[in-house]
Write an enzyme that holds these catalytic residues in place. Structure first.
Site, PDB file in Angstrom:
ATOM      1  N   HIS A  62     -34.486   6.173   9.837  1.00  0.00           N
ATOM      2  CA  HIS A  62     -34.737   7.231   8.859  1.00  0.00           C
ATOM      3  C   HIS A  62     -33.514   8.067   8.542  1.00  0.00           C
ATOM      4  O   HIS A  62     -33.530   8.839   7.599  1.00  0.00           O
ATOM      5  CB  HIS A  62     -35.833   8.164   9.396  1.00  0.00           C
ATOM      6  CG  HIS A  62     -37.112   7.455   9.718  1.00  0.00           C
ATOM      7  ND1 HIS A  62     -37.996   7.057   8.746  1.00  0.00           N
ATOM      8  CD2 HIS A  62     -37.630   7.049  10.895  1.00  0.00           C
ATOM      9  CE1 HIS A  62     -39.029   6.449   9.313  1.00  0.00           C
ATOM     10  NE2 HIS A  62     -38.830   6.430  10.617  1.00  0.00           N
TER      11      HIS A  62
ATOM     12  N   GLU B  98     -22.282   4.252  -9.504  1.00  0.00           N
ATOM     13  CA  GLU B  98     -23.249   3.256  -9.060  1.00  0.00           C
ATOM     14  C   GLU B  98     -24.153   3.860  -7.998  1.00  0.00           C
ATOM     15  O   GLU B  98     -23.917   4.986  -7.540  1.00  0.00           O
ATOM     16  CB  GLU B  98     -22.567   1.972  -8.585  1.00  0.00           C
ATOM     17  CG  GLU B  98     -21.631   2.148  -7.411  1.00  0.00           C
ATOM     18  CD  GLU B  98     -20.850   0.874  -7.073  1.00  0.00           C
ATOM     19  OE1 GLU B  98     -20.292   0.235  -7.989  1.00  0.00           O
ATOM     20  OE2 GLU B  98     -20.789   0.525  -5.886  1.00  0.00           O
TER      21      GLU B  98
END
Lengths: 346, 293
Positions: free
Chosen positions: B247, B209
């Site tokens: 980030h 996944e």
């Protein structure tokens, strides 16, 4: 500087950070931000509401650096990362020249070591007098990461000012949801205004794993992987899911009823697809929840139900005996096709 | 044969007196799993589900000769439970518990590295060698003994895949749920190697996944170390983009977390990619008919 306080990064490029040279200008900048919605590349298209701004002194900077800590899943350790190229384009730099990112991994047995602070400080080519304070800063940041069970701590930019000081101009901190039980004071800080109202409602209903999407088929599935594959399959069958919803493993009917309450209160939902493969979750409990949902509210949207797994016979019996007009399916392909057809035939 | 568990497995259940622990321990017993005891601090000396309950794992292992444990202890205490069973020398620990803090798992995995204990999970459905032993939550009757290995990050999606296989009369050697956490005790790559070495497994199904880089690591293993065919599906092609802040996540993994990137890596590694999750069983049937990789 006037900075929008939202749960997202990328604010600078999105116009969420403004500069002012007088109190009047600052007032105007704040007024233009407050009450608006900010759309950055880290939010959805709907953006996030700006309800607070931070007003701070503009600083003359010599250099803008990046410093962050996150869990590196391939090494299974926290990694401290730094770069000389701080500011807005750090992701691009990581992609194009990964060698410019300095990394050091912290062993949980030994803990953070002073050499790691030096590694970062020298790696950033700081002037000699800043090496010691930078090392301490990195150590303190790691202490924050560890003590508060963070999933991310990031200072971007970390600046060197003209008068040779290190200063954190902006920071982001994410917390590990699983560890919030250890930090009730952090849990209390959650600003629900930053989250989609339907998602807040889902949270209040005890449904932790709900994400609103653009389509019209309300999906209730158990397990994140199966829930994602049901979305994939619906899309392959020409349907559009209205949400991702993992009902989880709670064996109570109330959560199922609440999921139906969510679908019923979302005008976008034109059909409901329930796909449950019982394991930890018991199918009979889910079935009872569906019947309860129908008895507690007026559901006019077609519902397709596919049940399998733990206690499936009991579950099938409960639905059968309820006499409810539920569209039954016995495989995931059949369930997806029937849900898509239910929307088309409305 | 099979991997990790079989009819000789002697299972201890940590948290056997709790609601879920009790329910699933009984299901495992009914399936034929040899449960030799359980633990529940404070209830040592009692008998539950017909097996002795101990205060500590150490005591339980000494008295019963258990070699495997299954953990149902609540999340705040689960890391401690894993460490306790590793300390007692168990060779396999299956942690069902979900919502364990990541920091706790960092410490646990560091402790386990290089040791003799293999951890499956946490946040997983466990594993089953059909007809031999079941150490997990899966409904036993959807399985059938046979020669296909299954390894997956998702619990319920694995049940779906297994039921497709069984409906096509394709049996399974062992089905392993490695769990949905960002840092699992056992990786795809490790379980793939166990299947490669298992003489009674012919084909392996890998259910991945989005998120992390476990599928990319698996692709490397398939390319370099596997002779047996691997049929792979990656869930989340149409998943809504996760919201994020900062980030650091992107710096550490780039675009690797997307379904598209994982599928690309697995295909390059030589896996047979299935696009439709309802057709995984059929693809395995085709791979079995074809034989080698």
């Amino acid at each position: 500087m006037i900075k929008a306080q939202v749960y997202a990064g990328g604010r600078g490029k999105a116009g969420g950070i403004k500069q002012a040279s007088s109190p009047e200008e600052a007032g105007k900048a704040a007024a233009s931000l407050l009450g608006s919605r900010l759309v950055t590349h880290q939010t959805g298209a709907e953006g996030v509401p700006v309800e607070q701004v931070l007003v701070e002194e503009a600083v003359n900077t010599e250099r803008e650096l990046y410093l962050g800590i996150v869990i590196d899943s391939s090494r299974r350790l926290p990694v401290i990362m730094a770069s000389e190229a701080g500011g807005m384009d750090i992701e691009e730099i990581a992609l194009k020249s990964p060698e410019k990112i300095i990394k050091t991994w912290v062993d949980p047995a030994a803990g953070f070591q002073p050499f790691q602070g030096r590694q970062i400080a020298y790696g950033l080519n700081l002037q000699p007098e800043l090496v010691k304070p930078a090392g301490e800063l990195v150590g303190n940041l790691f202490r924050l990461f560890k003590t508060l069970d963070c999933s991310l701590v990031e200072i971007n930019p970390l600046v060197v000012t003209m008068d040779k000081r290190l200063l954190a101009l902006d920071a982001k901190v994410n917390f590990d949801d699983n560890a919030l039980f250890r930090h009730p004071e952090i849990a209390a800080m959650n600003d629900k205004g930053q989250v989609d109202p339907l998602e807040v409602r889902a949270q209040d209903f005890g449904i932790k794993n709900y994400i609103k999407m653009e389509g019209d088929i309300g999906c209730m599935v158990n397990g994140a992987g199966l829930a994602m594959s049901v979305l994939d399959l619906l899309t392959l069958c020409g349907g559009k899911p209205a949400n991702f919803l993992d009902i989880g493993t709670a064996n109570n009917t109330e959560r199922v009823v609440n999921a139906f309450r969510l679908f019923n209160s979302d005008p976008a939902v034109k059909a409901i697809l329930v796909n449950i493969f019982g394991g930890m979750a018991r199918v009979d409990v889910i079935a009872r929840g569906i019947v309860e949902a129908y008895s507690q509210m007026d559901i006019r949207i077609p519902t397709v139900v596919r049940l399998a797994g733990t206690n499936v016979q009991e579950g099938e019996c409960i639905l059968e005996e309820s006499g409810l007009k539920i569209i039954r399916a016995y495989g995931m392909q059949e369930a997806a096709e029937k849900a898509v057809a239910a929307v088309k035939n409305r | 044969m099979s991997i990790l568990i079989d009819e000789k497995t002697r299972l201890l259940v940590q948290g056997i007196t709790g609601g879920e622990g009790s329910f699933h321990a009984q299901r495992c017993m009914e399936y034929g799993t040899k449960i030799v005891g359980g633990t529940s601090p404070g209830k040592g000396g009692t008998v539950h589900l017909g097996v002795p309950v101990f205060n500590t794992v150490d005591r339980a292992v000494k008295e019963t000769g258990a070699d495997t444990s299954m953990i149902f202890v609540p999340a705040p205490f689960a890391a401690d439970a894993i460490l306790e069973s590793a300390d007692a020398g168990l060779s396999l620990v299956v942690c069902i518990t979900e919502f364990i803090p990541t920091a706790d798992m960092v410490t646990v995995l560091r402790y386990l590295s290089g040791g003799k204990t293999r951890l499956i999970g946490p946040n997983c459905p466990g594993l089953i060698s059909p007809g031999k032993s079941k150490v997990g939550l899966m409904a036993g009757d959807i399985h059938k003994p046979g020669r296909v290995g299954v390894v997956s990050r998702s619990g319920t999606l694995t049940y779906e895949v297994v039921s497709q296989l069984t409906a096509l009369d394709i049996g399974q050697s062992t089905c392993v749920g490695i769990g949905g956490d960002p840092i699992p005790g056992s990786t795809f790559a490790e379980i793939l190697m166990l299947f490669e070495q298992d003489t009674e497994t012919d084909v392996v199904v890998l259910i991945g996944e989005i998120g992390g880089t476990l599928e990319q690591d698996a692709a490397e293993t398939i390319k370099n170390n596997m002779s047996k065919p691997v049929v792979a599906f990656v869930a989340g092609n149409t998943a809504p983009p996760g919201r994020r802040m900062g980030h650091a996540g992107a710096i550490i993994s780039g675009a690797a977390g997307t379904a598209g990137e994982k599928i690309r890596a697995l295909r390059e590694g030589g896996a047979v990619i299935v696009e439709n999750p309802a057709r995984i069983g059929r693809s395995v049937a085709e791979a079995l008919a074809k034989g080698s990789k």
